[in-house]
Scaffold this motif. Sequence first.
Motif, PDB file in Angstrom:
ATOM      1  N   THR A   1      -4.198 -11.790  -9.421  1.00 52.03           N
ATOM      2  CA  THR A   1      -5.532 -11.313  -9.156  1.00 52.03           C
ATOM      3  C   THR A   1      -6.392 -11.681 -10.453  1.00 52.03           C
ATOM      4  OG1 THR A   1      -4.965  -9.061 -10.185  1.00 52.03           O
ATOM      5  CG2 THR A   1      -4.658  -9.207  -7.925  1.00 52.03           C
TER       6      THR A   1
ATOM      7  N   LEU B   1      -5.328  -2.435  -4.373  1.00 56.02           N
ATOM      8  CA  LEU B   1      -5.381  -3.668  -3.659  1.00 56.02           C
ATOM      9  C   LEU B   1      -4.363  -3.491  -2.385  1.00 56.02           C
ATOM     10  CD1 LEU B   1      -5.832  -6.534  -6.390  1.00 56.02           C
ATOM     11  CD2 LEU B   1      -7.431  -5.249  -5.082  1.00 56.02           C
TER      12      LEU B   1
ATOM     13  N   THR C   1      -1.773 -15.604  -5.141  1.00 54.47           N
ATOM     14  CA  THR C   1      -3.166 -15.515  -5.502  1.00 54.47           C
ATOM     15  C   THR C   1      -4.215 -15.726  -4.544  1.00 54.47           C
ATOM     16  OG1 THR C   1      -2.593 -16.435  -7.769  1.00 54.47           O
ATOM     17  CG2 THR C   1      -4.657 -16.901  -7.179  1.00 54.47           C
TER      18      THR C   1
ATOM     19  N   TRP D   1      -4.394 -12.435  -2.306  1.00 54.20           N
ATOM     20  CA  TRP D   1      -5.260 -11.519  -3.026  1.00 54.20           C
ATOM     21  C   TRP D   1      -6.529 -11.574  -3.434  1.00 54.20           C
ATOM     22  CZ3 TRP D   1      -3.201  -7.027  -1.638  1.00 54.20           C
ATOM     23  CH2 TRP D   1      -1.872  -6.946  -1.406  1.00 54.20           C
ATOM     24  N   GLU D   2      -6.812 -13.019  -3.649  1.00 54.26           N
ATOM     25  CA  GLU D   2      -8.087 -13.124  -3.776  1.00 54.26           C
ATOM     26  C   GLU D   2      -9.023 -12.983  -2.644  1.00 54.26           C
ATOM     27  OE1 GLU D   2      -8.296 -17.299  -5.331  1.00 54.26           O
ATOM     28  OE2 GLU D   2      -7.967 -16.636  -7.514  1.00 54.26           O
TER      29      GLU D   2
ATOM     30  N   ILE E   1      -9.417  -9.311  -2.265  1.00 58.18           N
ATOM     31  CA  ILE E   1     -10.722  -8.864  -3.239  1.00 58.18           C
ATOM     32  C   ILE E   1     -11.889  -9.032  -2.588  1.00 58.18           C
ATOM     33  CG2 ILE E   1     -11.705  -9.360  -5.484  1.00 58.18           C
ATOM     34  CD1 ILE E   1      -8.525  -9.386  -6.320  1.00 58.18           C
TER      35      ILE E   1
END
Length: 330
Positions: free
Chosen positions: A105, A172, A314, A317-318, A321
């Motif tokens: 993140t 998250l 990555t 979770w990007e 977000i």
Amino acid sequence: MTKRLHKVLGKLLGTAILAAAAATTPAAMAAYPDKPVKLVVPFPPGGNIDATARIVASGLSDALGQTVVVENRAGAGGLVGSESVARAAPDGYTMLLASTGALATLKALNPEATLSPERDLVSAGPISRAPLVLVVSPKVPARSLAEFIAYARSQPGKLTFGTAGVGTAAHLTGEYFQKQSGTKLLHVPYKGSSLAVADLLGGHVDLTFDQLASTLPQIRAGKLKALGVTTAQRTSVMPDLPTLAEGGLPGFEAATTTGLMFPKGTPPEVLTHINAALQKTLARESTAKQLRELGADVQTGAAGDFDKTLRAETTKWEQVIRDAGVTAPR
């Protein structure tokens, strides 16, 4: 420039190339490591990442025949310690106890960060994989995940979930859970997971996603209700507890994977050597037992496997977000 100067410079360049090549020859690697190796933990002492590092350092010291020294370099959610390793000489004597929870993140929550894990670091292999557990207050009238989802859908925005803060793994995971389950929860950030759990026990919030090791005593005592773990497979720490995927959210997975990373440019022979020592360490029943006590299961693999996991996490979770509009606290 004279021919003589050309000749001298040529000799010097040739010597430098030969010296660099000699540093990674089999003869040189046979002596590696010939001094203590530093293992940087990018978090303060006392947490699960720190404990994992000390378990692994002990085993690696035995397997390598050299002391592995743990050094805590906390700050900026793991960024300070991670950057220090990325800037270190790629000689095999500085490594990072990395976690997907911190690195996956990193850019999404800290766009100004100069560290790029994919560009600046390289893996020597994974160590462990730990789930979070969905725990609810006893006052919540749900005995299963399906019942909880139905209950949450019936009152959107009213159920509160406490976390260790904005952008943390618990936060998250909660955002990811809402998207996957079609629920709407109210986020209540705290300054640490222990405070969130304390208010959960007191009935001030309705649920949280937390490390299993932290909540297991309250679950076993009946003070909290566990509805499922977030990994794709059940955990050996509590094998009777179903996964959220089994409970009604197919494909749901959220976990923290740890691994060893080195500065980019570290010789492949070093990574292979460290991976072999790590495999020996993780094969010990004592190591597996200690990791289980932290709520984690051993995760073995080749040197580059953690790199692959980090890239996948990555990307995942990007997106979470972005979808949730999460921004790092200032």
